[in-house]
Design an enzyme around this catalytic site. Structure first.
Site, mmCIF file in Angstrom:
data_model
loop_
_atom_site.group_PDB
_atom_site.id
_atom_site.type_symbol
_atom_site.label_atom_id
_atom_site.label_comp_id
_atom_site.label_asym_id
_atom_site.label_seq_id
_atom_site.Cartn_x
_atom_site.Cartn_y
_atom_site.Cartn_z
ATOM 1 N N SER A 38 -72.034 -17.518 -14.218
ATOM 2 C CA SER A 38 -71.920 -18.807 -13.525
ATOM 3 C C SER A 38 -71.189 -18.651 -12.187
ATOM 4 O O SER A 38 -71.471 -19.391 -11.239
ATOM 5 C CB SER A 38 -71.252 -19.862 -14.408
ATOM 6 N N ASN A 39 -70.280 -17.697 -12.094
ATOM 7 C CA ASN A 39 -69.621 -17.457 -10.799
ATOM 8 C C ASN A 39 -70.603 -16.865 -9.796
ATOM 9 O O ASN A 39 -70.584 -17.218 -8.619
ATOM 10 C CB ASN A 39 -68.404 -16.544 -10.968
ATOM 11 N N HIS A 86 -60.114 -13.906 -11.857
ATOM 12 C CA HIS A 86 -59.447 -13.849 -13.158
ATOM 13 C C HIS A 86 -59.031 -15.267 -13.549
ATOM 14 O O HIS A 86 -58.473 -15.993 -12.717
ATOM 15 C CB HIS A 86 -58.221 -12.926 -13.063
ATOM 16 N N ASP A 114 -56.043 -6.362 -13.016
ATOM 17 C CA ASP A 114 -55.725 -7.675 -12.436
ATOM 18 C C ASP A 114 -54.452 -7.654 -11.599
ATOM 19 O O ASP A 114 -53.686 -8.621 -11.594
ATOM 20 C CB ASP A 114 -55.626 -8.747 -13.547
HETATM 21 C C1 GRF Z 1 -64.818 -16.155 -15.862
HETATM 22 O O1 GRF Z 1 -63.910 -16.941 -16.577
HETATM 23 C C2 GRF Z 1 -64.084 -15.143 -15.039
HETATM 24 O O2 GRF Z 1 -62.855 -15.615 -14.575
HETATM 25 C C3 GRF Z 1 -63.868 -14.026 -16.005
HETATM 26 O O3 GRF Z 1 -65.036 -13.991 -16.788
HETATM 27 C C4 GRF Z 1 -65.662 -15.270 -16.769
HETATM 28 C C5 GRF Z 1 -67.043 -15.063 -16.242
HETATM 29 O O4 GRF Z 1 -67.838 -16.198 -16.301
HETATM 30 N N1 GRF Z 1 -63.570 -12.811 -15.294
HETATM 31 P P1 GRF Z 1 -69.267 -16.188 -15.626
HETATM 32 O O5 GRF Z 1 -70.038 -14.977 -16.183
HETATM 33 O O6 GRF Z 1 -69.107 -16.096 -14.143
HETATM 34 O O7 GRF Z 1 -69.907 -17.467 -16.059
#
Ligand code: GRF
Length: 203
Positions: A16-17, A112, A148
């Site tokens: 999703s990011n 993170h 991190d």
């Molecule tokens: C997010 O919470 C990010 O902070 C962590 O893993 C998750 C990834 O989510 N590192 P997505 O795959 O981007 O939906």
């Protein structure tokens, strides 16, 4: 000539990011282009998102490589093949070695789901809840050799509410992740980030 910053995205899951960054590029908010998405997991939904957007989606299985360094060398080769200039870790559940970091100095970013330096490592949202913190959040940082620990680019606070579960808190944090990650990439793309020790200066 394409003057847009070329981004290589590494994923393991939902992506999703990655989607948030992609959407910001499509809206013209970000002078950047995602040139490839690489997953260590074949079934990562992020790969499907990339395919739908017509972006090269590659599965690079870490188990097919002799060790972390060999795997990172394969990542570097693929990222170079696509001309990536910035490496964006978006839910990539692997420890990165100097092989990748030295190939992309101060050009590997991660997000993170905690206000670092609090709650590094896995299950950050659960750690915050179990600790009894009142404030959670997310952090975009350059990646260094630690877990991190790299220089911080952007952070956003998120309240922890009574009755929160790992799921409700994670969802609230994720919304902020989707806001600050594209913003941090935009600052990088515009050449506005410089790193001096632990300090990331924004000009
Ligand atoms: C997010 O919470 C990010 O902070 C962590 O893993 C998750 C990834 O989510 N590192 P997505 O795959 O981007 O939906």
């Amino acid at each position: 000539m394409d003057s847009k910053l070329k981004i290589g995205v590494l994923v393991s899951g939902s992506g999703s990011n990655f989607q948030a960054i992609l959407d910001a590029c499509s809206r013209g908010e970000l002078a950047a282009r995602v040139v490839c998405v690489i997953s260590n997991k074949a079934d990562a939904f992020a790969l499907e998102r990339a395919r739908r957007a017509g972006i090269p989606a590659l599965h690079l299985d870490h188990r097919a490589h002799a060790g972390r360094e060999a795997y990172d060398a394969a990542l570097v080769a693929t990222l170079r093949e696509f001309g990536a200039e910035l490496v964006v870790l978006a839910g990539f559940m692997r420890i990165i070695t100097p092989v990748l970091l030295e190939a992309f100095p101060m050009a590997v970013m991660n997000i993170h789901p905690a206000l670092l330096p609090a709650f590094p490592g896995l299950h950050a949202q659960r750690q915050a809840l179990e600790y009894g913190a009142k404030l959670a959040g997310c952090t975009v940082h350059f990646v260094d050799a630690g877990t991190d620990t790299g220089p911080i680019i952007a952070q956003a606070p998120v309240p922890i509410l009574e009755g929160d579960t790992e799921e409700t808190l994670s969802a609230r944090i994720l919304k902020e992740e989707h806001r600050i990650y594209p913003e941090a990439v935009r600052l990088f793309a515009e050449g506005r980030l410089s790193v001096d020790g632990r300090q990331v200066k924004i000009t």
